[in-house]
Motif scaffolding. Structure first.
Motif, PDB file in Angstrom:
ATOM      1  N   ARG A  15      23.445  69.168 -20.983  1.00  0.00           N
ATOM      2  CA  ARG A  15      22.919  70.472 -20.566  1.00  0.00           C
ATOM      3  C   ARG A  15      21.674  70.262 -19.702  1.00  0.00           C
ATOM      4  NH1 ARG A  15      22.797  74.634 -25.614  1.00  0.00           N
ATOM      5  NH2 ARG A  15      21.888  72.912 -26.786  1.00  0.00           N
ATOM      6  N   ASN A  18      15.761  73.697 -18.091  1.00  0.00           N
ATOM      7  CA  ASN A  18      14.934  74.600 -17.302  1.00  0.00           C
ATOM      8  C   ASN A  18      13.543  74.005 -17.136  1.00  0.00           C
ATOM      9  OD1 ASN A  18      16.403  76.945 -16.538  1.00  0.00           O
ATOM     10  ND2 ASN A  18      16.407  77.631 -18.684  1.00  0.00           N
ATOM     11  N   TYR A  20       9.873  73.791 -17.797  1.00  0.00           N
ATOM     12  CA  TYR A  20       9.212  74.271 -19.018  1.00  0.00           C
ATOM     13  C   TYR A  20       7.793  73.736 -19.049  1.00  0.00           C
ATOM     14  CZ  TYR A  20       9.396  76.184 -23.776  1.00  0.00           C
ATOM     15  OH  TYR A  20       9.215  76.956 -24.898  1.00  0.00           O
ATOM     16  N   ASP A  24       4.782  78.058 -21.627  1.00  0.00           N
ATOM     17  CA  ASP A  24       6.037  78.630 -22.135  1.00  0.00           C
ATOM     18  C   ASP A  24       6.185  78.463 -23.644  1.00  0.00           C
ATOM     19  OD1 ASP A  24       7.274  79.537 -19.703  1.00  0.00           O
ATOM     20  OD2 ASP A  24       7.539  77.433 -19.163  1.00  0.00           O
ATOM     21  N   ASN A  28       8.984  81.280 -24.549  1.00  0.00           N
ATOM     22  CA  ASN A  28      10.268  81.110 -23.875  1.00  0.00           C
ATOM     23  C   ASN A  28      11.113  80.088 -24.628  1.00  0.00           C
ATOM     24  OD1 ASN A  28      12.408  80.817 -22.148  1.00  0.00           O
ATOM     25  ND2 ASN A  28      11.239  79.916 -20.467  1.00  0.00           N
ATOM     26  N   ASN A  29      12.253  80.528 -25.155  1.00  0.00           N
ATOM     27  CA  ASN A  29      13.157  79.629 -25.870  1.00  0.00           C
ATOM     28  C   ASN A  29      14.366  79.224 -25.036  1.00  0.00           C
ATOM     29  OD1 ASN A  29      11.563  79.717 -28.185  1.00  0.00           O
ATOM     30  ND2 ASN A  29      12.619  81.525 -28.972  1.00  0.00           N
ATOM     31  N   GLU A  30      14.328  79.565 -23.756  1.00  0.00           N
ATOM     32  CA  GLU A  30      15.442  79.198 -22.885  1.00  0.00           C
ATOM     33  C   GLU A  30      15.197  77.793 -22.334  1.00  0.00           C
ATOM     34  OE1 GLU A  30      18.191  80.885 -22.430  1.00  0.00           O
ATOM     35  OE2 GLU A  30      17.508  82.491 -23.748  1.00  0.00           O
ATOM     36  N   TYR A  31      15.585  76.797 -23.127  1.00  0.00           N
ATOM     37  CA  TYR A  31      15.337  75.411 -22.729  1.00  0.00           C
ATOM     38  C   TYR A  31      16.353  74.912 -21.697  1.00  0.00           C
ATOM     39  CZ  TYR A  31      12.855  75.707 -27.190  1.00  0.00           C
ATOM     40  OH  TYR A  31      12.050  76.104 -28.222  1.00  0.00           O
ATOM     41  N   ASN A  33      19.520  75.433 -18.697  1.00  0.00           N
ATOM     42  CA  ASN A  33      20.007  76.237 -17.585  1.00  0.00           C
ATOM     43  C   ASN A  33      21.535  76.143 -17.556  1.00  0.00           C
ATOM     44  OD1 ASN A  33      20.800  77.189 -14.985  1.00  0.00           O
ATOM     45  ND2 ASN A  33      18.749  76.773 -14.203  1.00  0.00           N
ATOM     46  N   GLN A 303      20.364  76.818 -34.725  1.00  0.00           N
ATOM     47  CA  GLN A 303      20.284  76.841 -33.272  1.00  0.00           C
ATOM     48  C   GLN A 303      19.220  75.874 -32.769  1.00  0.00           C
ATOM     49  OE1 GLN A 303      22.310  78.483 -30.953  1.00  0.00           O
ATOM     50  NE2 GLN A 303      21.209  76.968 -29.718  1.00  0.00           N
ATOM     51  N   ASP A 307      19.656  72.590 -30.479  1.00  0.00           N
ATOM     52  CA  ASP A 307      18.864  72.391 -29.261  1.00  0.00           C
ATOM     53  C   ASP A 307      18.156  71.043 -29.276  1.00  0.00           C
ATOM     54  OD1 ASP A 307      19.618  74.852 -28.293  1.00  0.00           O
ATOM     55  OD2 ASP A 307      17.760  75.874 -28.829  1.00  0.00           O
TER      56      ASP A 307
END
Length: 319
Positions: A15, A18, A20, A24, A28-31, A33, A303, A307
């Motif tokens: 994966r 992003n 970071y 963040d 921001n938990n959107e590690y 993209n 989750q 991750d």
């Protein structure tokens, strides 16, 4: 003199991360993209498809068999973007021309920092193989062939009977490199993979070896351009059989032990353990992961656990 070759083709992807920053953290938990991951996979698979298609077609010959490890993420993206390949692989399984190997879902180095997370990663991969192919792998290959004596018990409890390990000269000594060994606790069969011998197979002056050669290949356009077709034809003309991992064990099992007290790694490109743990940043990252993994387990945040494993994909340590 006759030689048996066990071809193992490794396919994996990771994966994409992003950007970071420090700011963040906690916001921001959107590690990862997802769109970039799909696009990168789509670009990469175009280089790998010619070889994948070729080995699938070649396996229709009576004498050619092979084994494959695919990371779980690679397999899911392949199924979404190229479902026809999955159908072809299923047919080869039915014909006993292909063996699927167990491994880590994220092609992670989790075995270096947490056996619990390592088990999670392996079980997730096994469940995907079962759901997609109705197939349970019994032989295992760890990311970058990471191994030491203590991993044997862990892998055997995960219901595997063998593992691919690096051929390390100082562990092997003057013993036969062309046979299967037993782990130090005698719970696993060890197949020795040597990237030098794999590279030599693709040379015109390759010398016939009596016994077993385990050849791991990371399929790329470059390998295809080196004319694998001609290589396979040349090998076959010299009294050579092609075996799966399972068949290799049956044909070449010995009762000798192969002790590996220290953790080692060696992939098909010759990258050994220091490529993943050799600099201060890599060491710091591994220590940070060790320090937070227990918190994640106690919080039972599946989750975040997933991750964390994904972040430790082997290729991220080479970036």
């Amino acid at each position: 003199m006759s030689m048996d070759i066990c071809f193992i083709f490794n396919f994996s992807t990771e994966r994409k991360l992003n950007p970071y920053s420090f700011f963040d953290i906690g916001r921001n938990n959107e590690y990862f993209n997802l769109e970039l991951t799909k696009k990168t996979f789509g670009d990469d698979i175009q280089n790998q498809l010619p070889l994948l298609e070729y080995i699938i077609e070649t396996s229709k010959r009576k004498d050619f068999k092979f084994s494959i490890y695919t990371s779980g993420l690679f397999l899911e993206l392949l199924s979404a973007q190229n479902p026809g390949i999955i159908v072809k692989l299923k047919k080869l399984l039915d014909l006993d021309k292909l063996e699927l190997l167990g491994g880590t879902y994220y092609n992670s180095v989790s075995s270096l920092y947490s056996l619990d997370l390592f088990k999670n990663d392996v079980e997730k991969h096994k469940k995907l193989i079962k759901s997609m192919f109705d197939y349970i792998p019994v032989n295992f290959t760890n990311s970058k062939n990471i191994y030491n004596n203590s991993l044997s018990e862990v892998i055997s409890t995960l219901k595997f009977k063998s593992i691919i390990v690096p051929l390390i000269d100082w562990f092997l000594g003057d013993r036969n490199a062309n046979q299967a060994y037993l782990s130090s606790d005698q719970k696993l069969t060890l197949l020795l993979s040597d990237y030098r011998r794999t590279k030599s197979i693709f040379n015109s002056d390759f010398k016939l070896t009596d016994g077993l050669v385990v050849a791991q290949v990371n399929p790329t356009k470059n390998i295809f351009e080196k004319n694998l077709a001609a290589t396979l034809h040349s090998i076959k003309s010299r009294k050579t059989r092609f075996l799966t991992v399972n068949e290799s064990i049956s044909e070449h099992q010995s009762n000798e032990l192969y002790h590996m007290p220290e953790t080692v790694a060696m992939n098909s490109s010759g990258q050994e353990l220091s490529f993943f743990t050799g600099n201060s940043l890599q060491i710091e990252i591994l220590e940070k992961i060790k320090s937070i993994k227990n918190q994640l387990h106690s919080n039972k945040d599946n989750q975040l656990i997933d991750d964390l494993i994904s972040l430790s994909a082997a290729e991220n340590f080479l970036a």
